[in-house]
Design an enzyme around this catalytic site. Sequence first.
Site, PDB file in Angstrom:
ATOM      1  N   TYR A   1       0.840  -1.209   0.000  1.00 35.50           N
ATOM      2  CA  TYR A   1       0.000   0.000   0.000  1.00 35.50           C
ATOM      3  C   TYR A   1       0.875   1.258   0.000  1.00 35.50           C
ATOM      4  O   TYR A   1       0.625   2.206  -0.758  1.00 35.50           O
ATOM      5  CB  TYR A   1      -0.884  -0.055   1.242  1.00 35.50           C
ATOM      6  CG  TYR A   1      -1.932   1.030   1.364  1.00 35.50           C
ATOM      7  CD1 TYR A   1      -3.085   1.002   0.577  1.00 35.50           C
ATOM      8  CD2 TYR A   1      -1.790   2.060   2.283  1.00 35.50           C
ATOM      9  CE1 TYR A   1      -4.056   1.987   0.716  1.00 35.50           C
ATOM     10  CE2 TYR A   1      -2.766   3.041   2.427  1.00 35.50           C
ATOM     11  CZ  TYR A   1      -3.894   2.994   1.643  1.00 35.50           C
ATOM     12  OH  TYR A   1      -4.855   3.969   1.783  1.00 35.50           O
TER      13      TYR A   1
ATOM     14  N   LYS B   1       0.942   4.125  -2.888  1.00 34.97           N
ATOM     15  CA  LYS B   1       0.539   5.508  -2.610  1.00 34.97           C
ATOM     16  C   LYS B   1       1.704   6.480  -2.804  1.00 34.97           C
ATOM     17  O   LYS B   1       1.505   7.636  -3.169  1.00 34.97           O
ATOM     18  CB  LYS B   1      -0.035   5.612  -1.191  1.00 34.97           C
ATOM     19  CG  LYS B   1      -1.351   4.845  -0.996  1.00 34.97           C
ATOM     20  CD  LYS B   1      -2.458   5.350  -1.914  1.00 34.97           C
ATOM     21  CE  LYS B   1      -3.830   4.791  -1.567  1.00 34.97           C
ATOM     22  NZ  LYS B   1      -4.902   5.284  -2.443  1.00 34.97           N
TER      23      LYS B   1
HETATM   24  N1  NAD Z   1     -10.121   5.796   5.117  1.00 33.12           N
HETATM   25  C1  NAD Z   1      -8.907   6.296   5.369  1.00 33.12           C
HETATM   26  O1  NAD Z   1      -8.535   6.615   6.510  1.00 33.12           O
HETATM   27  C2  NAD Z   1      -7.916   6.479   4.252  1.00 33.12           C
HETATM   28  C3  NAD Z   1      -6.622   6.910   4.600  1.00 33.12           C
HETATM   29  C4  NAD Z   1      -5.706   7.125   3.583  1.00 33.12           C
HETATM   30  C5  NAD Z   1      -6.078   6.930   2.258  1.00 33.12           C
HETATM   31  N2  NAD Z   1      -7.335   6.499   1.951  1.00 33.12           N
HETATM   32  C6  NAD Z   1      -7.644   6.292   0.540  1.00 33.12           C
HETATM   33  O2  NAD Z   1      -8.891   6.884   0.224  1.00 33.12           O
HETATM   34  C7  NAD Z   1      -9.507   6.159  -0.844  1.00 33.12           C
HETATM   35  C8  NAD Z   1     -10.922   5.782  -0.457  1.00 33.12           C
HETATM   36  O3  NAD Z   1     -10.862   4.982   0.724  1.00 33.12           O
HETATM   37  P1  NAD Z   1     -12.148   4.619   1.603  1.00 33.12           P
HETATM   38  O4  NAD Z   1     -11.679   4.624   3.015  1.00 33.12           O
HETATM   39  O5  NAD Z   1     -13.325   5.432   1.212  1.00 33.12           O
HETATM   40  O6  NAD Z   1     -12.340   3.098   1.153  1.00 33.12           O
HETATM   41  P2  NAD Z   1     -13.671   2.194   1.081  1.00 33.12           P
HETATM   42  O7  NAD Z   1     -13.160   0.793   1.126  1.00 33.12           O
HETATM   43  O8  NAD Z   1     -14.682   2.634   2.070  1.00 33.12           O
HETATM   44  O9  NAD Z   1     -14.237   2.505  -0.401  1.00 33.12           O
HETATM   45  C9  NAD Z   1     -13.488   2.204  -1.539  1.00 33.12           C
HETATM   46  C10 NAD Z   1     -14.382   2.220  -2.764  1.00 33.12           C
HETATM   47  O10 NAD Z   1     -13.551   1.904  -3.899  1.00 33.12           O
HETATM   48  C11 NAD Z   1     -14.187   0.896  -4.685  1.00 33.12           C
HETATM   49  N3  NAD Z   1     -13.143   0.151  -5.400  1.00 33.12           N
HETATM   50  C12 NAD Z   1     -12.190  -0.659  -4.870  1.00 33.12           C
HETATM   51  N4  NAD Z   1     -11.438  -1.184  -5.855  1.00 33.12           N
HETATM   52  C13 NAD Z   1     -11.909  -0.689  -7.025  1.00 33.12           C
HETATM   53  C14 NAD Z   1     -11.537  -0.838  -8.374  1.00 33.12           C
HETATM   54  N5  NAD Z   1     -10.566  -1.677  -8.754  1.00 33.12           N
HETATM   55  N6  NAD Z   1     -12.198  -0.130  -9.324  1.00 33.12           N
HETATM   56  C15 NAD Z   1     -13.213   0.683  -8.973  1.00 33.12           C
HETATM   57  N7  NAD Z   1     -13.637   0.850  -7.706  1.00 33.12           N
HETATM   58  C16 NAD Z   1     -12.993   0.174  -6.746  1.00 33.12           C
HETATM   59  C17 NAD Z   1     -14.963   0.053  -3.669  1.00 33.12           C
HETATM   60  O11 NAD Z   1     -16.001  -0.706  -4.287  1.00 33.12           O
HETATM   61  C18 NAD Z   1     -15.478   1.148  -2.721  1.00 33.12           C
HETATM   62  O12 NAD Z   1     -16.702   1.696  -3.206  1.00 33.12           O
HETATM   63  C19 NAD Z   1      -8.596   4.954  -1.114  1.00 33.12           C
HETATM   64  O13 NAD Z   1      -7.740   5.221  -2.199  1.00 33.12           O
HETATM   65  C20 NAD Z   1      -7.790   4.837   0.168  1.00 33.12           C
HETATM   66  O14 NAD Z   1      -6.547   4.218  -0.060  1.00 33.12           O
HETATM   67  C21 NAD Z   1      -8.260   6.262   2.924  1.00 33.12           C
END
Ligand code: NAD
Length: 245
Positions: free
Chosen positions: A152, A156
Amino acid sequence: MSDLKGKFAVVTGAGKGIGAAIAARFLREQAAGVAIWDYDLCLAEQTAVQLGGNAVAICCDVSDSAQVAAATQATLAAFGRIDILVNNAGITRDAQFQNMTEKQWNDVLRINLDGPYHCCKHVVPLMREQGYGRIVNISSSSANGNFGQANYAASKAGLLGLTKTLAKELAGKGITVNAITPAMIDTDMMRAVPEKILSRYIQIIPLQRLGTVDELAAAALFLASDDASFITGVTLPVNGGTFIY
Ligand SMILES: NC(=O)c1ccc[n+]([C@@H]2O[C@H](COP(=O)([O-])OP(=O)(O)OC[C@H]3O[C@@H](n4cnc5c(N)ncnc54)[C@H](O)[C@@H]3O)[C@@H](O)[C@H]2O)c1
Protein backbone atom coordinates in the site's frame (compact mmCIF):
# COMPACT_ATOMS: atom_id res chain seq x y z
CA MET A 1 -15.13 28.84 -1.99
CA SER A 2 -15.97 28.93 -5.69
CA ASP A 3 -18.61 26.48 -6.84
CA LEU A 4 -18.32 23.82 -9.55
CA LYS A 5 -21.09 25.31 -11.70
CA GLY A 6 -21.09 23.75 -15.18
CA LYS A 7 -18.33 21.26 -14.35
CA PHE A 8 -18.54 17.51 -15.03
CA ALA A 9 -16.60 15.18 -12.77
CA VAL A 10 -15.56 11.54 -12.54
CA VAL A 11 -14.95 10.09 -9.07
CA THR A 12 -13.55 6.55 -9.00
CA GLY A 13 -14.48 4.19 -6.19
CA ALA A 14 -17.42 6.48 -5.38
CA GLY A 15 -19.87 3.73 -4.47
CA LYS A 16 -19.19 4.38 -0.76
CA GLY A 17 -16.81 5.98 1.71
CA ILE A 18 -14.63 8.94 0.76
CA GLY A 19 -15.52 8.75 -2.95
CA ALA A 20 -19.27 8.89 -2.29
CA ALA A 21 -18.77 11.90 0.02
CA ILE A 22 -16.70 13.69 -2.64
CA ALA A 23 -19.38 13.03 -5.29
CA ALA A 24 -22.08 14.34 -2.92
CA ARG A 25 -20.11 17.49 -2.07
CA PHE A 26 -19.39 18.22 -5.75
CA LEU A 27 -23.10 18.03 -6.52
CA ARG A 28 -23.95 20.26 -3.54
CA GLU A 29 -21.53 22.79 -5.05
CA GLN A 30 -23.54 22.74 -8.29
CA ALA A 31 -21.42 20.39 -10.41
CA ALA A 32 -23.38 19.79 -13.62
CA GLY A 33 -22.82 16.03 -13.37
CA VAL A 34 -20.80 13.45 -11.45
CA ALA A 35 -20.00 9.99 -12.79
CA ILE A 36 -19.75 7.41 -10.01
CA TRP A 37 -17.23 4.84 -11.26
CA ASP A 38 -17.04 1.70 -9.11
CA TYR A 39 -16.36 -1.98 -9.72
CA ASP A 40 -19.35 -2.72 -7.52
CA LEU A 41 -22.22 -1.59 -9.77
CA CYS A 42 -24.86 -2.11 -7.07
CA LEU A 43 -23.04 0.26 -4.72
CA ALA A 44 -22.52 2.79 -7.52
CA GLU A 45 -26.21 2.67 -8.46
CA GLN A 46 -27.37 3.05 -4.83
CA THR A 47 -25.14 6.10 -4.41
CA ALA A 48 -26.23 7.63 -7.72
CA VAL A 49 -29.90 7.21 -6.78
CA GLN A 50 -29.28 8.85 -3.38
CA LEU A 51 -27.48 11.77 -5.05
CA GLY A 52 -30.18 12.37 -7.64
CA GLY A 53 -30.48 13.24 -11.31
CA ASN A 54 -27.02 14.67 -11.97
CA ALA A 55 -25.20 11.53 -10.81
CA VAL A 56 -24.66 8.55 -13.11
CA ALA A 57 -23.41 5.12 -12.05
CA ILE A 58 -20.85 3.42 -14.26
CA CYS A 59 -19.37 -0.02 -13.64
CA CYS A 60 -15.59 0.21 -13.91
CA ASP A 61 -12.68 -1.72 -12.43
CA VAL A 62 -9.94 0.91 -12.65
CA SER A 63 -7.23 -1.77 -12.79
CA ASP A 64 -8.49 -2.82 -16.25
CA SER A 65 -7.53 -0.44 -19.05
CA ALA A 66 -10.33 -1.67 -21.36
CA GLN A 67 -12.97 -1.03 -18.67
CA VAL A 68 -11.56 2.46 -18.06
CA ALA A 69 -11.71 3.18 -21.81
CA ALA A 70 -15.35 2.04 -21.90
CA ALA A 71 -16.24 4.06 -18.76
CA THR A 72 -14.63 7.16 -20.27
CA GLN A 73 -16.76 6.74 -23.40
CA ALA A 74 -19.92 6.13 -21.33
CA THR A 75 -19.20 9.29 -19.31
CA LEU A 76 -18.64 11.31 -22.47
CA ALA A 77 -21.92 9.98 -23.88
CA ALA A 78 -23.71 11.16 -20.71
CA PHE A 79 -21.92 14.49 -20.13
CA GLY A 80 -20.06 15.47 -23.32
CA ARG A 81 -16.89 16.37 -21.36
CA ILE A 82 -14.88 15.58 -18.22
CA ASP A 83 -13.50 18.57 -16.31
CA ILE A 84 -12.52 16.89 -13.04
CA LEU A 85 -11.03 13.46 -12.36
CA VAL A 86 -10.72 12.22 -8.78
CA ASN A 87 -8.61 9.05 -8.54
CA ASN A 88 -10.03 7.71 -5.29
CA ALA A 89 -10.55 3.94 -5.75
CA GLY A 90 -8.16 2.04 -3.52
CA ILE A 91 -7.77 -1.11 -1.41
CA THR A 92 -5.57 -2.48 1.36
CA ARG A 93 -4.21 -6.03 1.68
CA ASP A 94 -2.04 -5.67 4.77
CA ALA A 95 0.65 -8.11 5.92
CA GLN A 96 4.18 -7.83 7.25
CA PHE A 97 6.61 -8.02 4.39
CA GLN A 98 7.87 -11.55 5.13
CA ASN A 99 4.28 -12.84 4.99
CA MET A 100 3.05 -10.69 2.11
CA THR A 101 2.11 -12.82 -0.90
CA GLU A 102 2.81 -11.83 -4.48
CA LYS A 103 -0.98 -11.67 -4.96
CA GLN A 104 -1.38 -9.18 -2.09
CA TRP A 105 1.42 -7.08 -3.59
CA ASN A 106 0.02 -7.21 -7.14
CA ASP A 107 -3.65 -6.64 -6.21
CA VAL A 108 -2.81 -3.42 -4.35
CA LEU A 109 -0.41 -2.09 -6.99
CA ARG A 110 -2.86 -2.87 -9.82
CA ILE A 111 -5.75 -0.98 -8.23
CA ASN A 112 -4.00 1.83 -6.32
CA LEU A 113 -1.32 2.75 -8.87
CA ASP A 114 -2.14 1.17 -12.26
CA GLY A 115 -5.76 2.35 -11.71
CA PRO A 116 -4.93 6.09 -11.61
CA TYR A 117 -2.49 5.52 -14.50
CA HIS A 118 -5.28 4.03 -16.67
CA CYS A 119 -7.74 6.78 -15.69
CA CYS A 120 -5.23 9.55 -16.47
CA LYS A 121 -4.22 7.81 -19.72
CA HIS A 122 -7.82 7.87 -20.97
CA VAL A 123 -9.06 11.17 -19.49
CA VAL A 124 -6.03 13.45 -19.90
CA PRO A 125 -6.26 13.56 -23.73
CA LEU A 126 -9.82 14.96 -23.37
CA MET A 127 -8.62 17.55 -20.86
CA ARG A 128 -5.73 18.54 -23.15
CA GLU A 129 -8.19 19.04 -26.00
CA GLN A 130 -10.43 21.19 -23.75
CA GLY A 131 -7.44 23.12 -22.42
CA TYR A 132 -8.88 22.59 -18.93
CA GLY A 133 -8.73 19.93 -16.27
CA ARG A 134 -8.48 19.26 -12.55
CA ILE A 135 -7.04 15.97 -11.33
CA VAL A 136 -7.11 15.08 -7.63
CA ASN A 137 -5.33 11.90 -6.56
CA ILE A 138 -6.20 10.32 -3.22
CA SER A 139 -2.91 9.00 -1.86
CA SER A 140 -2.29 8.29 1.84
CA SER A 141 -0.09 9.29 4.74
CA SER A 142 1.13 5.67 4.45
CA ALA A 143 3.16 6.85 1.42
CA ASN A 144 5.77 7.66 4.08
CA GLY A 145 5.97 3.97 4.97
CA ASN A 146 3.74 2.11 7.42
CA PHE A 147 4.10 -1.16 9.31
CA GLY A 148 2.40 -4.04 7.45
CA GLN A 149 1.71 -1.94 4.36
CA ALA A 150 4.73 -2.33 2.03
CA ASN A 151 2.37 -2.85 -0.93
CA TYR A 152 0.00 0.00 0.00
CA ALA A 153 2.81 2.42 0.90
CA ALA A 154 4.60 1.71 -2.39
CA SER A 155 1.38 2.25 -4.37
CA LYS A 156 0.54 5.51 -2.61
CA ALA A 157 4.12 6.86 -2.84
CA GLY A 158 4.07 5.95 -6.56
CA LEU A 159 0.86 7.93 -6.91
CA LEU A 160 2.62 11.01 -5.48
CA GLY A 161 5.36 10.60 -8.11
CA LEU A 162 2.72 10.35 -10.85
CA THR A 163 0.99 13.46 -9.46
CA LYS A 164 4.13 15.61 -9.44
CA THR A 165 5.24 14.47 -12.90
CA LEU A 166 1.84 15.05 -14.54
CA ALA A 167 1.62 18.42 -12.78
CA LYS A 168 4.81 19.49 -14.56
CA GLU A 169 3.89 17.97 -17.93
CA LEU A 170 0.33 19.36 -18.00
CA ALA A 171 0.83 22.77 -16.40
CA GLY A 172 0.96 24.47 -19.80
CA LYS A 173 -2.32 22.85 -20.86
CA GLY A 174 -4.63 24.35 -18.23
CA ILE A 175 -4.61 21.14 -16.21
CA THR A 176 -3.69 20.99 -12.52
CA VAL A 177 -2.76 17.74 -10.77
CA ASN A 178 -2.68 17.54 -6.98
CA ALA A 179 -2.78 14.89 -4.27
CA ILE A 180 -4.37 14.47 -0.86
CA THR A 181 -2.76 12.28 1.81
CA PRO A 182 -5.52 11.31 4.23
CA ALA A 183 -5.01 9.43 7.47
CA MET A 184 -7.56 7.93 9.80
CA ILE A 185 -10.79 8.83 8.01
CA ASP A 186 -13.82 6.98 9.37
CA THR A 187 -14.80 4.56 6.57
CA ASP A 188 -15.14 0.78 6.11
CA MET A 189 -11.44 0.67 5.20
CA MET A 190 -10.56 2.12 8.61
CA ARG A 191 -13.14 -0.05 10.40
CA ALA A 192 -11.23 -3.10 9.10
CA VAL A 193 -8.32 -2.13 11.39
CA PRO A 194 -8.47 -4.19 14.64
CA GLU A 195 -10.08 -2.21 17.51
CA LYS A 196 -6.94 -2.36 19.71
CA ILE A 197 -4.69 -0.92 17.00
CA LEU A 198 -7.28 1.69 16.01
CA SER A 199 -7.58 3.08 19.55
CA ARG A 200 -3.76 3.26 19.76
CA TYR A 201 -3.73 5.23 16.49
CA ILE A 202 -6.41 7.64 17.73
CA GLN A 203 -4.35 8.44 20.84
CA ILE A 204 -1.53 9.76 18.67
CA ILE A 205 -3.71 11.92 16.41
CA PRO A 206 -3.25 15.49 17.73
CA LEU A 207 -6.96 16.22 17.09
CA GLN A 208 -7.76 13.02 19.10
CA ARG A 209 -10.41 11.60 16.77
CA LEU A 210 -10.95 10.04 13.36
CA GLY A 211 -11.60 12.39 10.44
CA THR A 212 -14.93 12.37 8.62
CA VAL A 213 -15.50 11.72 4.92
CA ASP A 214 -17.01 15.22 4.69
CA GLU A 215 -13.75 16.76 5.96
CA LEU A 216 -11.88 14.88 3.25
CA ALA A 217 -14.43 15.90 0.60
CA ALA A 218 -13.93 19.57 1.52
CA ALA A 219 -10.22 19.27 0.66
CA ALA A 220 -11.00 17.54 -2.64
CA LEU A 221 -13.50 20.28 -3.48
CA PHE A 222 -10.88 22.98 -2.89
CA LEU A 223 -8.30 21.31 -5.17
CA ALA A 224 -10.97 20.66 -7.85
CA SER A 225 -12.25 24.22 -7.75
CA ASP A 226 -10.94 27.33 -9.45
CA ASP A 227 -9.92 28.70 -6.04
CA ALA A 228 -6.94 26.35 -6.42
CA SER A 229 -6.11 27.54 -9.95
CA PHE A 230 -2.48 28.45 -9.10
CA ILE A 231 -1.83 25.25 -7.17
CA THR A 232 -0.41 22.19 -8.90
CA GLY A 233 1.85 19.30 -7.87
CA VAL A 234 1.11 19.71 -4.16
CA THR A 235 0.32 17.11 -1.54
CA LEU A 236 -2.34 18.19 0.96
CA PRO A 237 -2.35 16.18 4.21
CA VAL A 238 -5.81 15.69 5.79
CA ASN A 239 -4.85 13.81 8.91
CA GLY A 240 -5.76 15.64 12.14
CA GLY A 241 -2.14 16.69 12.56
CA THR A 242 -0.66 13.19 12.38
CA PHE A 243 2.58 12.86 10.48
CA ILE A 244 4.19 9.75 11.90
CA TYR A 245 2.54 6.66 13.30
N1 NAD B 1 -10.12 5.80 5.12
C1 NAD B 1 -8.91 6.30 5.37
O1 NAD B 1 -8.54 6.62 6.51
C2 NAD B 1 -7.92 6.48 4.25
C3 NAD B 1 -6.62 6.91 4.60
C4 NAD B 1 -5.71 7.13 3.58
C5 NAD B 1 -6.08 6.93 2.26
N2 NAD B 1 -7.34 6.50 1.95
C6 NAD B 1 -7.64 6.29 0.54
O2 NAD B 1 -8.89 6.88 0.22
C7 NAD B 1 -9.51 6.16 -0.84
C8 NAD B 1 -10.92 5.78 -0.46
O3 NAD B 1 -10.86 4.98 0.72
P1 NAD B 1 -12.15 4.62 1.60
O4 NAD B 1 -11.68 4.62 3.02
O5 NAD B 1 -13.32 5.43 1.21
O6 NAD B 1 -12.34 3.10 1.15
P2 NAD B 1 -13.67 2.19 1.08
O7 NAD B 1 -13.16 0.79 1.13
O8 NAD B 1 -14.68 2.63 2.07
O9 NAD B 1 -14.24 2.51 -0.40
C9 NAD B 1 -13.49 2.20 -1.54
C10 NAD B 1 -14.38 2.22 -2.76
O10 NAD B 1 -13.55 1.90 -3.90
C11 NAD B 1 -14.19 0.90 -4.68
N3 NAD B 1 -13.14 0.15 -5.40
C12 NAD B 1 -12.19 -0.66 -4.87
N4 NAD B 1 -11.44 -1.18 -5.85
C13 NAD B 1 -11.91 -0.69 -7.03
C14 NAD B 1 -11.54 -0.84 -8.37
N5 NAD B 1 -10.57 -1.68 -8.75
N6 NAD B 1 -12.20 -0.13 -9.32
C15 NAD B 1 -13.21 0.68 -8.97
N7 NAD B 1 -13.64 0.85 -7.71
C16 NAD B 1 -12.99 0.17 -6.75
C17 NAD B 1 -14.96 0.05 -3.67
O11 NAD B 1 -16.00 -0.71 -4.29
C18 NAD B 1 -15.48 1.15 -2.72
O12 NAD B 1 -16.70 1.70 -3.21
C19 NAD B 1 -8.60 4.95 -1.11
O13 NAD B 1 -7.74 5.22 -2.20
C20 NAD B 1 -7.79 4.84 0.17
O14 NAD B 1 -6.55 4.22 -0.06
C21 NAD B 1 -8.26 6.26 2.92
